[in-house]
Each structure stands twice: as structure tokens, then as C-alpha cells.
Design a protein around this motif. Sequence first.
Motif, short mmCIF file in Angstrom:
data_model
loop_
_atom_site.label_atom_id
_atom_site.label_comp_id
_atom_site.label_asym_id
_atom_site.label_seq_id
_atom_site.Cartn_x
_atom_site.Cartn_y
_atom_site.Cartn_z
N TRP A 1 28.84 29.80 38.78
CA TRP A 1 29.01 30.49 37.50
C TRP A 1 30.14 31.49 37.67
O TRP A 1 30.35 32.03 38.75
CB TRP A 1 27.72 31.11 37.01
N ILE A 2 30.89 31.68 36.60
CA ILE A 2 32.13 32.44 36.68
C ILE A 2 32.09 33.57 35.65
O ILE A 2 31.79 33.34 34.47
CB ILE A 2 33.34 31.52 36.41
N CYS A 3 32.37 34.77 36.12
CA CYS A 3 32.39 35.94 35.25
C CYS A 3 33.80 36.49 35.15
O CYS A 3 34.53 36.56 36.15
CB CYS A 3 31.46 37.02 35.79
N ARG A 4 34.17 36.88 33.95
CA ARG A 4 35.51 37.45 33.76
C ARG A 4 35.45 38.97 33.84
O ARG A 4 34.46 39.59 33.45
CB ARG A 4 36.14 37.00 32.46
N SER A 5 36.52 39.52 34.32
CA SER A 5 36.67 40.96 34.50
C SER A 5 37.86 41.43 33.68
O SER A 5 38.80 40.66 33.43
CB SER A 5 36.89 41.26 35.99
N ASP A 6 37.86 42.68 33.28
CA ASP A 6 39.05 43.23 32.63
C ASP A 6 39.88 44.03 33.62
O ASP A 6 40.94 44.55 33.28
CB ASP A 6 38.70 44.08 31.40
N ASP A 7 39.41 44.12 34.88
CA ASP A 7 40.18 44.76 35.95
C ASP A 7 39.73 44.13 37.27
O ASP A 7 38.89 44.68 37.98
CB ASP A 7 39.96 46.27 35.95
N LEU A 8 40.29 42.97 37.57
CA LEU A 8 39.83 42.20 38.73
C LEU A 8 40.05 42.96 40.03
O LEU A 8 39.18 42.93 40.92
CB LEU A 8 40.56 40.85 38.77
N VAL A 9 41.17 43.61 40.17
CA VAL A 9 41.46 44.33 41.41
C VAL A 9 40.40 45.40 41.66
O VAL A 9 39.88 45.54 42.78
CB VAL A 9 42.87 44.95 41.36
N ALA A 10 40.06 46.15 40.63
CA ALA A 10 39.05 47.20 40.78
C ALA A 10 37.68 46.62 41.08
O ALA A 10 36.94 47.15 41.92
CB ALA A 10 39.00 48.06 39.51
N ASP A 11 37.32 45.53 40.41
CA ASP A 11 36.02 44.93 40.64
C ASP A 11 35.91 44.34 42.04
O ASP A 11 34.86 44.45 42.70
CB ASP A 11 35.72 43.87 39.59
N VAL A 12 36.96 43.70 42.51
CA VAL A 12 36.95 43.17 43.88
C VAL A 12 36.77 44.30 44.88
O VAL A 12 36.00 44.20 45.84
CB VAL A 12 38.24 42.37 44.16
N GLY B 1 48.83 24.28 32.97
CA GLY B 1 49.54 24.22 31.71
C GLY B 1 49.98 25.62 31.29
O GLY B 1 50.61 26.34 32.06
N ASP B 2 49.62 26.01 30.07
CA ASP B 2 49.97 27.33 29.56
C ASP B 2 48.98 28.41 29.96
O ASP B 2 49.19 29.59 29.68
CB ASP B 2 50.08 27.31 28.03
N LEU B 3 47.90 28.03 30.61
CA LEU B 3 46.88 29.00 30.99
C LEU B 3 47.29 29.74 32.26
O LEU B 3 47.82 29.15 33.19
CB LEU B 3 45.54 28.31 31.22
N ARG B 4 47.03 31.03 32.30
CA ARG B 4 47.31 31.86 33.46
C ARG B 4 46.10 32.75 33.71
O ARG B 4 45.58 33.37 32.79
CB ARG B 4 48.55 32.76 33.22
N TRP B 5 45.67 32.80 34.96
CA TRP B 5 44.55 33.66 35.30
C TRP B 5 44.58 33.98 36.79
O TRP B 5 45.32 33.37 37.56
CB TRP B 5 43.22 33.02 34.91
N ARG B 6 43.77 34.94 37.18
CA ARG B 6 43.57 35.27 38.59
C ARG B 6 42.08 35.14 38.90
O ARG B 6 41.25 35.47 38.08
CB ARG B 6 44.03 36.70 38.87
N MET B 7 41.81 34.61 40.10
CA MET B 7 40.42 34.47 40.51
C MET B 7 40.25 34.98 41.93
O MET B 7 41.13 34.74 42.78
CB MET B 7 39.96 33.02 40.42
N ALA B 8 39.16 35.67 42.18
CA ALA B 8 38.85 36.13 43.53
C ALA B 8 38.26 34.97 44.30
O ALA B 8 37.19 34.46 43.95
CB ALA B 8 37.88 37.30 43.48
N VAL B 9 38.94 34.53 45.36
CA VAL B 9 38.50 33.38 46.15
C VAL B 9 38.38 33.80 47.61
O VAL B 9 39.37 34.25 48.20
CB VAL B 9 39.48 32.21 46.03
N PRO B 10 37.20 33.68 48.22
CA PRO B 10 37.06 34.01 49.63
C PRO B 10 37.93 33.08 50.49
O PRO B 10 38.20 31.93 50.11
CB PRO B 10 35.57 33.76 49.91
N LEU C 1 31.78 43.15 33.79
CA LEU C 1 31.81 41.70 33.88
C LEU C 1 31.13 41.07 32.68
O LEU C 1 30.17 41.60 32.14
CB LEU C 1 31.10 41.23 35.15
N GLU C 2 31.65 39.89 32.27
CA GLU C 2 31.03 39.10 31.23
C GLU C 2 31.01 37.64 31.67
O GLU C 2 31.95 37.18 32.33
CB GLU C 2 31.81 39.21 29.92
N LEU C 3 29.97 36.92 31.30
CA LEU C 3 29.89 35.51 31.62
C LEU C 3 31.01 34.77 30.92
O LEU C 3 31.21 34.92 29.71
CB LEU C 3 28.53 34.96 31.19
N ASP C 4 31.77 33.94 31.68
CA ASP C 4 32.91 33.23 31.12
C ASP C 4 32.63 31.73 31.01
O ASP C 4 32.80 31.13 29.95
CB ASP C 4 34.15 33.46 31.97
#
Length: 202
Positions: A85-96, A112-121, A2-5
Amino acid sequence: MLELDHLAVAGESLEAAVAHIEDALGVRMLAGGQHAHFGTHNQLLGLDEGLYLEAIAIDPEAPELPYARWFDLDRFEGAPRLGNWICRSDDLVADVAAFGADVGAPVALQRGDLRWRMAVPESGILPNDDCFPALMQWDVSPTPASLLTPSGCRLMRLEVAHPEAVALRERVGLGDARVVYVEGAAALRATFETAHGARVLE
């Protein structure tokens, strides 16, 4: 790993959240946009060292949702504050999978042109009274941090206060010296270096 995003300041309105940041840091925020899936909208501020700051609130023009919004915004009330605070992962599925179900399930999002995935309870409420970081993975490049005009502000310290600060630190396992955990009532507090000197955002 994880890294601070980025950091997110919530308000009962976007105007209130933006004013809170601008008053605290002495800078002007930039335009953002809408998040259709969660019925929210934002404005952004570019920070040094690949980070950014987000002002976020429920979009009053968005329809009612049959599920909880992210960042615990359905329960938000009172003065604007640094809420997540939001941290980015390079493998969200594995980290979850490693952290456990309470950090949420990945949701595919876009603005817009941005695409991302976020873990949301499912409840919209993150572990440890929302003091656990929201986890995300960018699916595009470049990301907002590299697209935003620099503001001249740099994060010096992010203080994560919680009654179980030691356990929270060990669970998150983030190797970032700027993030400091202290025992106390659940809250976030960030100190920035700005053109006006050190400024605090709570």
C-alpha cells in the motif's frame, strides 16, 4: 501528513496480476506503462474517493539492474497478491527523515507525463515485512487517480496484518478509518464495494 494514495498487486507476470484483480473485482483494468528505472510495468484501475489500484510486475523486456527493484519484486514468487500500500506525502524529505532510514531514500521517477518521488529502501524491502506503506510525493497534477476512468469500485477496508500490528499502527500514524491493523502473519487484505457486491482482494 500522509494520505492513502493507491494499492499495488504484484504478480510473476503482469498478465497474472491483472487477471487476479479482474477476477476478484469483476471489472476490467486499464492500460498503464513502463517504469524504466525499476524495470517494471503496470496496469491501473480507478477507484472512488481519489484512490486507484495498480497491477505491477517485472517487465521481461527490461534489462538487468545493478540495484534492487521497488516493492520487493526481485524476491516475488507464487500466486499474485496484494503486496503493498502506498501513501502520499506533501513533504517526502521531511517524512523520510521522521520515519527513519529503513523506509528508504527518495528516488525521482517518471512514466509518460507523470512525475513523482518514492522512498525506496536499498534492498527494495519495506519495513515490517513489506507491511509498512511505501511513501511517495507527486510532482505533477493531475495524478492517476483523477485521470483514470471510474470503475465503480470503492475501497471499504484495508486490513494490514502483522505480528506487531499495534506498533506498526502507531508508527505509521495514518488517520484513515479504512485502514485497520490486526495481529497475524504479515499480509494485506482489501474489501471493496463493487457493482457485484462486496469483493475481497488478497
